[in-house]
Design a protein around this motif. Structure first.
Motif, mmCIF file in Angstrom:
data_model
loop_
_atom_site.group_PDB
_atom_site.id
_atom_site.type_symbol
_atom_site.label_atom_id
_atom_site.label_comp_id
_atom_site.label_asym_id
_atom_site.label_seq_id
_atom_site.Cartn_x
_atom_site.Cartn_y
_atom_site.Cartn_z
ATOM 1 N N UNK A 1 0.832 -1.198 0.000
ATOM 2 C CA UNK A 1 0.000 0.000 0.000
ATOM 3 C C UNK A 1 0.872 1.257 0.000
ATOM 4 N N UNK A 2 1.887 1.274 0.834
ATOM 5 C CA UNK A 2 2.795 2.421 0.908
ATOM 6 C C UNK A 2 3.508 2.635 -0.427
ATOM 7 N N UNK A 3 3.945 1.549 -1.037
ATOM 8 C CA UNK A 3 4.615 1.644 -2.338
ATOM 9 C C UNK A 3 3.671 2.212 -3.386
ATOM 10 N N UNK A 4 2.436 1.752 -3.397
ATOM 11 C CA UNK A 4 1.443 2.268 -4.347
ATOM 12 C C UNK A 4 1.195 3.755 -4.137
ATOM 13 N N UNK A 5 1.123 4.176 -2.889
ATOM 14 C CA UNK A 5 0.908 5.593 -2.588
ATOM 15 C C UNK A 5 2.089 6.426 -3.083
ATOM 16 N N UNK A 6 3.308 5.978 -2.816
ATOM 17 C CA UNK A 6 4.504 6.709 -3.246
ATOM 18 C C UNK A 6 4.580 6.772 -4.760
ATOM 19 N N UNK A 7 4.366 5.650 -5.435
ATOM 20 C CA UNK A 7 4.416 5.621 -6.900
ATOM 21 C C UNK A 7 3.321 6.518 -7.481
ATOM 22 N N UNK A 8 2.131 6.477 -6.905
ATOM 23 C CA UNK A 8 1.033 7.329 -7.373
ATOM 24 C C UNK A 8 1.388 8.804 -7.216
ATOM 25 N N UNK A 9 1.997 9.153 -6.098
ATOM 26 C CA UNK A 9 2.386 10.544 -5.855
ATOM 27 C C UNK A 9 3.455 10.993 -6.850
ATOM 28 N N UNK A 10 4.417 10.143 -7.129
ATOM 29 C CA UNK A 10 5.468 10.483 -8.104
ATOM 30 C C UNK A 10 4.852 10.682 -9.490
ATOM 31 N N UNK A 11 3.938 9.810 -9.868
ATOM 32 C CA UNK A 11 3.254 9.948 -11.160
ATOM 33 C C UNK A 11 2.478 11.275 -11.191
ATOM 34 N N UNK A 12 1.806 11.592 -10.098
ATOM 35 C CA UNK A 12 1.072 12.859 -10.003
ATOM 36 C C UNK A 12 2.017 14.047 -10.186
ATOM 37 N N UNK A 13 3.171 14.048 -9.505
ATOM 38 C CA UNK A 13 4.120 15.156 -9.620
ATOM 39 C C UNK A 13 4.635 15.321 -11.046
ATOM 40 N N UNK A 14 4.974 14.209 -11.680
ATOM 41 C CA UNK A 14 5.476 14.258 -13.058
ATOM 42 C C UNK A 14 4.385 14.778 -13.992
ATOM 43 N N UNK A 15 3.177 14.270 -13.850
ATOM 44 C CA UNK A 15 2.069 14.706 -14.692
ATOM 45 C C UNK A 15 1.744 16.184 -14.457
ATOM 46 N N UNK A 16 1.704 16.622 -13.205
ATOM 47 C CA UNK A 16 1.415 18.029 -12.893
ATOM 48 C C UNK A 16 2.484 18.937 -13.479
ATOM 49 N N UNK A 17 3.748 18.524 -13.386
ATOM 50 C CA UNK A 17 4.844 19.311 -13.950
ATOM 51 C C UNK A 17 4.727 19.400 -15.466
ATOM 52 N N UNK A 18 4.405 18.289 -16.102
ATOM 53 C CA UNK A 18 4.237 18.268 -17.556
ATOM 54 C C UNK A 18 3.088 19.180 -17.983
ATOM 55 N N UNK A 19 1.964 19.096 -17.302
ATOM 56 C CA UNK A 19 0.811 19.927 -17.647
ATOM 57 C C UNK A 19 1.114 21.407 -17.441
ATOM 58 N N UNK A 20 1.828 21.740 -16.375
ATOM 59 C CA UNK A 20 2.210 23.133 -16.130
ATOM 60 C C UNK A 20 3.133 23.622 -17.232
ATOM 61 N N UNK A 21 4.071 22.791 -17.664
ATOM 62 C CA UNK A 21 4.968 23.159 -18.765
ATOM 63 C C UNK A 21 4.181 23.411 -20.040
ATOM 64 N N UNK A 22 3.186 22.575 -20.312
ATOM 65 C CA UNK A 22 2.343 22.773 -21.503
ATOM 66 C C UNK A 22 1.568 24.080 -21.419
ATOM 67 N N UNK A 23 0.997 24.381 -20.239
ATOM 68 C CA UNK A 23 0.269 25.645 -20.065
ATOM 69 C C UNK A 23 1.198 26.840 -20.248
ATOM 70 N N UNK A 24 2.387 26.751 -19.675
ATOM 71 C CA UNK A 24 3.362 27.842 -19.806
ATOM 72 C C UNK A 24 3.780 28.035 -21.261
ATOM 73 N N UNK A 25 4.006 26.947 -21.973
ATOM 74 C CA UNK A 25 4.414 27.030 -23.380
ATOM 75 C C UNK A 25 3.295 27.643 -24.226
ATOM 76 N N UNK A 26 2.055 27.252 -23.966
ATOM 77 C CA UNK A 26 0.925 27.804 -24.707
ATOM 78 C C UNK A 26 0.806 29.309 -24.453
ATOM 79 N N UNK A 27 0.934 29.705 -23.190
ATOM 80 C CA UNK A 27 0.855 31.131 -22.830
ATOM 81 C C UNK A 27 2.002 31.904 -23.479
ATOM 82 N N UNK A 28 3.184 31.338 -23.507
ATOM 83 C CA UNK A 28 4.344 31.989 -24.130
ATOM 84 C C UNK A 28 4.100 32.187 -25.627
ATOM 85 N N UNK A 29 3.514 31.182 -26.279
ATOM 86 C CA UNK A 29 3.201 31.328 -27.712
ATOM 87 C C UNK A 29 2.173 32.428 -27.936
ATOM 88 N N UNK A 30 1.150 32.476 -27.072
ATOM 89 C CA UNK A 30 0.114 33.515 -27.193
ATOM 90 C C UNK A 30 0.719 34.913 -27.052
#
Length: 147
Positions: free
Chosen positions: A8-37
């Motif tokens: 359970x602990x391993x699943x929670x840690x892996x899920x959190x890492x996936x969340x951080x990577x995904x959130x960072x990627x989405x923020x980068x996409x939003x920033x890139x879109x805003x920069x293009x605009x």
């Protein structure tokens, strides 16, 4: 059937890492879109001599010790050939600017488009508490207006 605590602990840690990577990627996409605009150009990158920008930290600490930090920052803009540039230290990507139009956008005309980020808040909160140097958005704006 219940999963063992370690699983359970391993699943929670892996899920959190996936969340951080995904959130960072989405923020980068939003920033890139805003920069293009806004038709922003990518600022030049300060090259590090050592991994993680250790050389930049050494220079900054030495300049601070000699009370020459502002001069060190001016030297960097000359070396890079720009008053706005990207740099990476200890895995954190940052932007430095001394451009008056960028500063005006950050502090006034496009205030809501910028934030301090968790590193700045985490570093300054213990020292300064809740205020204009540790808040974003409406909280920062209302504190600034009382000065």
């Amino acid at each position: 059937m219940q999963l063992p605590i370690a699983t359970t602990a391993t699943l929670v840690v892996v899920s959190y890492i996936i969340y951080l990577v995904l959130a960072s990627f989405l923020q980068s996409c939003r920033n890139a879109r805003k920069a293009r605009e806004l038709k922003c150009e990518e600022p030049p990158l300060q090259k590090n001599k050592y991994p993680l920008g250790i050389d930049q930290i050494q220079k900054a600490l030495a300049a601070d010790k000699e009370k020459l930090f502002p001069i060190e920052m001016a030297k960097r803009t000359v070396e890079i050939g720009a008053i706005t540039y990207r740099y990476s230290v200890l895995g954190n990507n940052n932007i430095f600017t001394a451009d008056e139009k960028n500063i005006q956008a950050i502090l006034a005309t496009q205030f809501s488009d910028f934030d301090l980020g968790p590193t700045r808040r985490g570093n300054f909160w213990p020292l300064l508490g809740n205020g204009i140097f540790t808040q974003d958005g409406a909280g920062c704006k209302s504190n600034a207006s009382t000065l």
